[in-house]
Write a protein that holds these residues in place. Sequence first.
Motif, mmCIF file in Angstrom:
data_model
loop_
_atom_site.group_PDB
_atom_site.id
_atom_site.type_symbol
_atom_site.label_atom_id
_atom_site.label_comp_id
_atom_site.label_asym_id
_atom_site.label_seq_id
_atom_site.Cartn_x
_atom_site.Cartn_y
_atom_site.Cartn_z
ATOM 1 N N GLN A 1 0.830 -1.208 0.000
ATOM 2 C CA GLN A 1 0.000 0.000 0.000
ATOM 3 C C GLN A 1 0.867 1.262 0.000
ATOM 4 N N ASP A 2 1.958 1.233 0.755
ATOM 5 C CA ASP A 2 2.871 2.385 0.789
ATOM 6 C C ASP A 2 3.491 2.625 -0.578
ATOM 7 N N ILE A 3 3.913 1.564 -1.233
ATOM 8 C CA ILE A 3 4.521 1.685 -2.568
ATOM 9 C C ILE A 3 3.488 2.200 -3.570
ATOM 10 N N GLN A 4 2.268 1.665 -3.502
ATOM 11 C CA GLN A 4 1.218 2.125 -4.413
ATOM 12 C C GLN A 4 0.930 3.612 -4.204
ATOM 13 N N GLY A 5 0.917 4.037 -2.951
ATOM 14 C CA GLY A 5 0.686 5.449 -2.652
ATOM 15 C C GLY A 5 1.790 6.335 -3.215
ATOM 16 N N LYS A 6 3.027 5.897 -3.104
ATOM 17 C CA LYS A 6 4.159 6.663 -3.642
ATOM 18 C C LYS A 6 4.101 6.713 -5.160
#
Length: 138
Positions: free
Chosen positions: A124-129
């Motif tokens: 989720q963090d990578i997708q947000g970035k």
Amino acid sequence: MTIDKNLMEFYGIGCDHCDDMKPRIAQVEAETGKRFAKYEVWQNEKNLQILQKIDKGMCGGIPFFYNRRTRDYICGATSTENLKNWALGRPHEAFTQGEKKPFSMQESIKEWKESAEKMKQTIQDIQGKLQSMSAKKK
């Protein structure tokens, strides 16, 4: 109980693995009637030199147990039974992982779920970035 200078334990003050071994060492000493000669190596240079002379790169860490009589050793934390065998000159394992916990399916599932949650959060963090980077390009 007198100290058996043939049974050498090398440890460090503040070493977690060494601290984990304390109750096991006490049990073996009580059962065998043999007290280990203890050498603290993190704060005592002379003891460190003794360890290095005996270890000769076999283990390179502590806790380290050396039996002068048999010339056998144990690298790292080990089980009570293995330590006792070493102290008595019996067959033993030089490299072990300490006391083994009994297998628990519930504990394994719990650890797997925790690991899966961490991976999910990372994704989720990578997708947000990636979304943020994509929005900046537009």
